[in-house]
Design an enzyme around this catalytic site. Structure first.
Site, mmCIF file in Angstrom:
data_model
loop_
_atom_site.group_PDB
_atom_site.id
_atom_site.type_symbol
_atom_site.label_atom_id
_atom_site.label_comp_id
_atom_site.label_asym_id
_atom_site.label_seq_id
_atom_site.Cartn_x
_atom_site.Cartn_y
_atom_site.Cartn_z
ATOM 1 N N ALA A 146 26.317 -11.329 6.463
ATOM 2 C CA ALA A 146 25.391 -12.366 6.485
ATOM 3 C C ALA A 146 24.504 -12.331 5.432
ATOM 4 O O ALA A 146 24.182 -13.638 4.650
ATOM 5 C CB ALA A 146 24.217 -12.105 7.639
ATOM 6 N N TYR A 189 35.949 -11.570 15.356
ATOM 7 C CA TYR A 189 36.184 -10.276 14.508
ATOM 8 C C TYR A 189 37.196 -9.404 14.896
ATOM 9 O O TYR A 189 37.677 -8.716 14.114
ATOM 10 C CB TYR A 189 34.610 -9.675 14.082
ATOM 11 N N ARG A 228 31.757 -6.143 18.388
ATOM 12 C CA ARG A 228 30.739 -7.439 18.035
ATOM 13 C C ARG A 228 31.629 -8.445 18.210
ATOM 14 O O ARG A 228 32.656 -8.633 17.263
ATOM 15 C CB ARG A 228 30.134 -6.952 16.681
ATOM 16 N N GLU A 246 35.796 -10.718 -3.080
ATOM 17 C CA GLU A 246 35.082 -11.000 -1.937
ATOM 18 C C GLU A 246 35.940 -11.089 -0.877
ATOM 19 O O GLU A 246 37.191 -11.941 -0.978
ATOM 20 C CB GLU A 246 34.141 -12.556 -1.929
ATOM 21 N N ASN A 260 32.482 -7.195 1.365
ATOM 22 C CA ASN A 260 32.041 -7.972 2.414
ATOM 23 C C ASN A 260 30.646 -8.119 2.610
ATOM 24 O O ASN A 260 30.284 -6.987 3.463
ATOM 25 C CB ASN A 260 32.802 -7.917 3.665
ATOM 26 N N HIS A 280 35.993 -11.675 3.701
ATOM 27 C CA HIS A 280 35.468 -12.034 5.036
ATOM 28 C C HIS A 280 36.582 -12.066 6.123
ATOM 29 O O HIS A 280 37.734 -12.434 5.749
ATOM 30 C CB HIS A 280 34.881 -13.604 4.932
ATOM 31 N N ARG A 318 33.510 -22.093 10.141
ATOM 32 C CA ARG A 318 32.508 -21.678 11.205
ATOM 33 C C ARG A 318 31.057 -22.573 10.723
ATOM 34 O O ARG A 318 31.227 -23.665 10.259
ATOM 35 C CB ARG A 318 32.457 -20.259 10.719
ATOM 36 N N PRO A 326 25.641 -6.102 6.618
ATOM 37 C CA PRO A 326 25.070 -5.880 7.984
ATOM 38 C C PRO A 326 25.867 -6.076 9.040
ATOM 39 O O PRO A 326 26.612 -7.039 9.024
ATOM 40 C CB PRO A 326 23.860 -6.704 7.854
ATOM 41 N N ASN A 327 25.745 -5.271 10.165
ATOM 42 C CA ASN A 327 26.604 -5.301 11.298
ATOM 43 C C ASN A 327 27.901 -5.163 11.309
ATOM 44 O O ASN A 327 28.579 -5.244 12.530
ATOM 45 C CB ASN A 327 26.340 -6.961 11.945
#
Ligand code: DQA
Length: 148
Positions: free
Chosen positions: A78, A24, A19, A99, A75, A101, A108, A11-12
């Site tokens: 969330a 990012y 964003r 994985e 990825n 990110h 974070r 998502p996003n």
């Protein structure tokens, strides 16, 4: 014929480039896809690149990968931090998983430090921005060469 690698985005990530660019970056998801297709071709990997904002759609794609892919780069955004359903689908896939990110999730918020995906991933690449996807392709290439 060799099966493609599925690169799945949660998502996003469709908003990438717009964003929170301070976290990012300015690269869009289309740019990331182009980078992945180009690097995949250079190292002999076909790539299927997808994004969804919906957990169930991601689960469906992971189930599809089970039959149609040689490995999964994910990825989960969330959902990384919340989704047992995605973890279970990855476990059932019986495929090598890497994985990714964009940000370094360990620098974070505390709730981003835990990853369900990490329970099944061979390894995680985080903090290198879009370049992380390219590094993940190199990693999955090695894994699929030894897996098949
Ligand atoms: C992310 C990190 C997640 O914590 C966040 O929810 C995202 C993107 C990353 O690529 O840095 O949406 O997965």
């Amino acid at each position: 014929m060799t099966k493609p690698v599925f690169i799945l985005n949660g998502p996003n990530l469709n908003l990438l480039g717009h964003r929170q660019p301070e976290i990012y970056g300015a690269t869009t998801l289309q740019d990331v896809e182009a980078m992945c297709l180009k690097h995949g071709a250079a190292i002999g990997l076909a790539v299927v690149f997808r994004q969804s904002n919906h957990e169930g759609v991601l689960v469906d794609w992971i189930q599809q990968a089970r039959n149609e892919a040689s490995g999964i780069i994910i990825n989960a955004a969330a959902y990384t931090h919340t989704s047992v359903a995605i973890l279970d689908a990855l476990l059932a896939s019986d495929l090598p998983v890497v994985e990714v990110h964009l940000s370094n999730i360990h620098q974070r918020d505390e709730f981003r430090h835990h990853s369900y995906v990490s329970k099944v991933a061979k390894g995680m690449i985080c903090g290198f921005g879009p370049q992380g996807y390219v590094l993940a392709l190199d990693a999955i290439k090695q894994l699929t060469d030894t897996h098949s």
